[in-house]
Design an enzyme around this catalytic site. Structure first.
Site, PDB file in Angstrom:
ATOM      1  N   CYS A  45       0.839  -1.213   0.000  1.00  0.00           N
ATOM      2  CA  CYS A  45       0.000   0.000   0.000  1.00  0.00           C
ATOM      3  C   CYS A  45       0.866   1.253   0.000  1.00  0.00           C
ATOM      4  O   CYS A  45       0.530   2.248  -0.645  1.00  0.00           O
ATOM      5  CB  CYS A  45      -0.885   0.047   1.241  1.00  0.00           C
ATOM      6  SG  CYS A  45      -1.990  -1.338   1.383  1.00  0.00           S
TER       7      CYS A  45
HETATM    8  C1  BEZ Z   1       0.619  -4.734   1.870  1.00  0.00           C
HETATM    9  O1  BEZ Z   1       0.026  -3.702   1.638  1.00  0.00           O
HETATM   10  O2  BEZ Z   1       1.833  -4.818   1.777  1.00  0.00           O
HETATM   11  C2  BEZ Z   1      -0.131  -5.985   2.264  1.00  0.00           C
HETATM   12  C3  BEZ Z   1      -1.300  -5.888   3.001  1.00  0.00           C
HETATM   13  C4  BEZ Z   1      -1.968  -7.036   3.369  1.00  0.00           C
HETATM   14  C5  BEZ Z   1      -1.460  -8.282   2.992  1.00  0.00           C
HETATM   15  C6  BEZ Z   1      -0.299  -8.370   2.231  1.00  0.00           C
HETATM   16  C7  BEZ Z   1       0.381  -7.214   1.871  1.00  0.00           C
END
Ligand code: BEZ
Length: 211
Positions: A45
């Site tokens: 994100c």
């Molecule tokens: C991320 O944004 O890195 C992420 C969020 C939830 C699960 C896996 C990755």
């Protein structure tokens, strides 16, 4: 609630990093993108929010207002925003909705319980100036989105809205386009003075009209 193409994008009022937002009022007559994030302080994100902030000029050129969503609080968002600026080299320049009670996430069916009970998936909605949903894509939490593809679809949607053309497979800005099959040859003659090549009566290819 399941949201299908052509449905009116549900309206809501929610807190964000840019203050309280009434979604429909905020969009006004512009196009909109609403995209969700599983959680604050997560790696994928963080890269996505930086990528979208870097595309601000491109969204502005197309009159698209971008709104992000993550289910955490505005306080958490503000702390995370500093990390985004530090690691991605760009400050957040669009509102990030706080949705701790998951009101918006549920309204837009962004929680897929068999994937995760608590995290939102990576949903993307493109909304037209008439507030109808023009595109909906869902990515898993572990895959960062391709925002060049999002821009490509927005370009295609805007060509359809403004010039009555559709775009073929793997179309890129500047490539030839297709005259929508609902348009008669008679109307097409007026609308497409450069003419077209009819590979079949239903497959009429013409240069991109806004070029
Ligand atoms: C991320 O944004 O890195 C992420 C969020 C939830 C699960 C896996 C990755």
């Amino acid at each position: 609630m399941t949201i299908r193409l052509g449905d009116t994008a549900p309206d809501f009022t929610a807190d964000s990093t840019a203050g309280t937002i009434n979604f429909h009022e905020y969009l006004g007559n512009s196009w909109g993108v609403l995209f969700s994030h599983p959680k604050d302080y997560t790696p994928v994100c963080t890269t996505e929010l930086g990528a979208v902030a870097k595309l601000k000029t491109e969204f502005d050129k197309r009159d698209v207002k971008v709104v992000g969503l993550s289910v955490d609080s505005v306080e958490d968002h503000n702390g995370w925003a500093a990390d985004i600026e530090e690691t991605q080299g760009v400050a957040l320049n669009f509102p990030l909705l706080a949705d701790p009670d998951k009101k918006v996430a549920e309204l837009y069916d962004m929680i897929h319980p068999n994937a995760s009970e608590t995290f939102t998936v990576r949903s993307v909605f493109v909304i037209g100036p008439d507030k109808s949903v023009k595109l909906s894509i869902t990515y898993p939490a572990s895959t960062g989105r391709n925002f060049d593809e999002l821009m490509r679809v927005i370009d295609s949607l805007q060509l359809t809205a403004n010039h009555s053309v559709a775009t073929p497979q793997n179309w890129k800005d500047g490539d030839d386009v297709i005259i929508v099959p609902t348009m008669s040859d008679e109307d097409a003659k007026e609308k497409f003075p450069k003419g077209w090549k009819a590979l079949k009566p239903y497959l009429r290819v013409t240069p991109q009209p806004n070029r």
